[in-house]
Design a protein around this motif. Structure first.
Motif, PDB file in Angstrom:
ATOM      1  N   GLY A 195      11.986   1.619   1.623  1.00 34.77           N
ATOM      2  CA  GLY A 195      12.101   0.702   0.499  1.00 34.77           C
ATOM      3  C   GLY A 195      11.157   1.065  -0.638  1.00 34.77           C
ATOM      4  N   SER A 196       9.958   1.538  -0.298  1.00 32.57           N
ATOM      5  CA  SER A 196       8.988   1.927  -1.327  1.00 32.57           C
ATOM      6  C   SER A 196       9.447   3.170  -2.070  1.00 32.57           C
ATOM      7  CB  SER A 196       7.620   2.181  -0.685  1.00 32.57           C
ATOM      8  OG  SER A 196       7.124   1.006  -0.090  1.00 32.57           O
ATOM      9  N   PHE A 197      10.065   4.105  -1.362  1.00 36.76           N
ATOM     10  CA  PHE A 197      10.572   5.300  -2.023  1.00 36.76           C
ATOM     11  C   PHE A 197      11.703   4.932  -2.975  1.00 36.76           C
ATOM     12  CE2 PHE A 197      12.995   9.323  -2.267  1.00 36.76           C
ATOM     13  CZ  PHE A 197      11.964  10.153  -2.686  1.00 36.76           C
ATOM     14  N   GLY A 198      12.521   3.966  -2.583  1.00 35.94           N
ATOM     15  CA  GLY A 198      13.550   3.476  -3.489  1.00 35.94           C
ATOM     16  C   GLY A 198      12.954   2.890  -4.750  1.00 35.94           C
TER      17      GLY A 198
ATOM     18  N   ALA B 133       4.394  -1.750  -7.708  1.00 38.25           N
ATOM     19  CA  ALA B 133       3.857  -1.371  -6.400  1.00 38.25           C
ATOM     20  C   ALA B 133       3.115  -2.523  -5.752  1.00 38.25           C
ATOM     21  CB  ALA B 133       2.918  -0.161  -6.541  1.00 38.25           C
ATOM     22  N   ALA B 134       2.500  -3.366  -6.573  1.00 38.85           N
ATOM     23  CA  ALA B 134       1.766  -4.514  -6.027  1.00 38.85           C
ATOM     24  C   ALA B 134       2.677  -5.581  -5.462  1.00 38.85           C
ATOM     25  CB  ALA B 134       0.865  -5.121  -7.119  1.00 38.85           C
ATOM     26  N   LEU B 135       3.972  -5.424  -5.700  1.00 41.34           N
ATOM     27  CA  LEU B 135       4.941  -6.388  -5.172  1.00 41.34           C
ATOM     28  C   LEU B 135       5.719  -5.846  -3.991  1.00 41.34           C
ATOM     29  CD1 LEU B 135       6.295  -7.560  -8.623  1.00 41.34           C
ATOM     30  CD2 LEU B 135       4.803  -8.855  -7.114  1.00 41.34           C
ATOM     31  N   GLY B 136       5.481  -4.570  -3.643  1.00 43.66           N
ATOM     32  CA  GLY B 136       6.178  -3.983  -2.505  1.00 43.66           C
ATOM     33  C   GLY B 136       7.677  -4.036  -2.681  1.00 43.66           C
ATOM     34  N   ARG B 137       8.407  -4.360  -1.620  1.00 47.39           N
ATOM     35  CA  ARG B 137       9.857  -4.356  -1.660  1.00 47.39           C
ATOM     36  C   ARG B 137      10.428  -5.536  -2.445  1.00 47.39           C
ATOM     37  NH1 ARG B 137      11.546  -4.337   4.287  1.00 47.39           N
ATOM     38  NH2 ARG B 137       9.689  -5.620   4.426  1.00 47.39           N
ATOM     39  N   LYS B 138       9.583  -6.469  -2.832  1.00 48.79           N
ATOM     40  CA  LYS B 138      10.088  -7.611  -3.588  1.00 48.79           C
ATOM     41  C   LYS B 138      10.691  -7.154  -4.924  1.00 48.79           C
ATOM     42  CE  LYS B 138       6.502 -10.573  -1.664  1.00 48.79           C
ATOM     43  NZ  LYS B 138       5.755  -9.513  -1.000  1.00 48.79           N
TER      44      LYS B 138
ATOM     45  N   PRO C 223       0.808  -1.221   0.000  1.00 46.07           N
ATOM     46  CA  PRO C 223       0.000   0.000   0.000  1.00 46.07           C
ATOM     47  C   PRO C 223       0.842   1.273   0.000  1.00 46.07           C
ATOM     48  CG  PRO C 223      -0.082  -1.060   2.149  1.00 46.07           C
ATOM     49  CD  PRO C 223       0.540  -2.041   1.202  1.00 46.07           C
ATOM     50  N   ILE C 224       2.009   1.248   0.650  1.00 48.69           N
ATOM     51  CA  ILE C 224       2.853   2.442   0.662  1.00 48.69           C
ATOM     52  C   ILE C 224       3.361   2.752  -0.745  1.00 48.69           C
ATOM     53  CG2 ILE C 224       5.046   3.390   1.487  1.00 48.69           C
ATOM     54  CD1 ILE C 224       4.537   1.869   4.116  1.00 48.69           C
TER      55      ILE C 224
END
Length: 300
Positions: free
Chosen positions: A154-157, A289-294, A99-100
């Motif tokens: 991590g999301s900002f990265g 985005a749907a995978l997040g930090r992955k 979500p972030i």
């Protein structure tokens, strides 16, 4: 998705979930300083993946900033969180990267969302709040706040990654490792004490956990995952990666004897339901985005 590829994804998620628990064991039970352990991991990744540093990519300074976000800062906060928070709770809380990342794609990339993804975002945060906040003592888990901070950074990265030309998964891992280990070692020796002795005296179980994180997670896990990303739509893969926090909870209970409280179960169901609602809806600006930090340095 054919059955062989599903088994590959199943194995990747199992490796990621198990690594959360192993890292918790190393930094909490074996008392290995978390920043030092993160530095060792990234040094090993950089060493193993030296061939993938060529060719040198364009926008190297941007890649340095990305490495700080999805590498050293992200993992420093995550490992510090694992030192005081249970692995099962961290496995669920870490999913806030989804979500972030969606919120950041709205703020920085102009992505628009409908009511379903909006509801999913609210459910994700509500579930994590339920896990992190203890109403009996009116206290919030400090360890899980570190994990939330890790998810933000991590999301900002991941947003910055949009400014880079396409790189393979192992290229990203190699450069993140190269740019991350030195700052982590420096901060560790300024802040932590007795890290070398603790690591040496940890013996082969700690060294094996390091090798598993390097070869099993960073090389096999992320290499295999990027192979799957090239074959399948993100909207198909992302809901299936929710196997990772489930494995994290299972291994946390089975290997570390962590308690499973009704509050944890309810929070996990609410949070992961929200993540699922986000993951199955297409993000046109930032599909990752749907995978997040992955999509960056990985889950753990």
């Amino acid at each position: 998705m054919n059955f062989r590829d599903f088994l590959l994804l199943f194995g990747v998620c199992l490796v990621w979930g198990l690594n959360i628990v192993l890292t918790r064991w190393v930094v909490a039970d074996m008392n290995i300083p978390p920043l030092f352990f993160a530095a060792v991991r990234f040094a090993g990744v950089a060493l193993f993946l030296i061939p993938f540093l060529r060719p040198v990519p364009d926008k190297l300074f941007t890649l340095l900033l990305i490495s700080v976000m999805i590498g050293s800062l992200n993992f420093a906060l995550l490992f510090m969180g694992l030192r005081s928070a249970e692995a099962s709770a961290v496995a669920v809380t870490g999913q806030l990267g989804v979500p972030i990342s969606t919120l950041m794609s709205m703020a920085f990339l102009g992505e628009t969302i409908g009511w379903r993804r909006g509801l999913g975002i609210m459910l994700s945060f509500a579930g994590v709040v339920l896990i992190a906040f203890d109403p009996s003592s009116f206290q919030i888990s400090v360890g899980l706040m570190f994990v939330v901070g890790s998810a933000f950074i991590g999301s900002f990265g991941g947003i910055l990654m949009k400014k880079m030309p396409p790189l393979t998964g192992l290229q990203v891992q190699a450069w993140v490792g190269l740019f991350s280990f030195a700052p982590l070692f420096a901060v560790s020796f300024l802040w932590e004490r007795g890290q070398v002795d603790a690591y040496i005296h940890g013996g082969w179980p700690v060294w094996l956990a390091s090798l598993f994180a390097i070869a099993g997670v960073s090389i096999f896990g992320h290499g295999a995952f990027y192979t799957l990303i090239k074959k399948y739509d993100v909207s198909m893969l992302s809901p299936l990666t929710l196997m990772t926090p489930i494995w994290g909870v299972v291994f946390g209970v089975a290997l570390l004897n962590e308690p499973v409280s009704p509050r944890l179960l309810m929070g996990a169901v609410i949070a992961l339901a929200g993540v699922f609602m986000i993951a199955v809806r297409q993000n046109t600006r930032l599909p990752e985005a749907a995978l997040g930090r992955k999509a960056g340095a990985g889950d753990s």
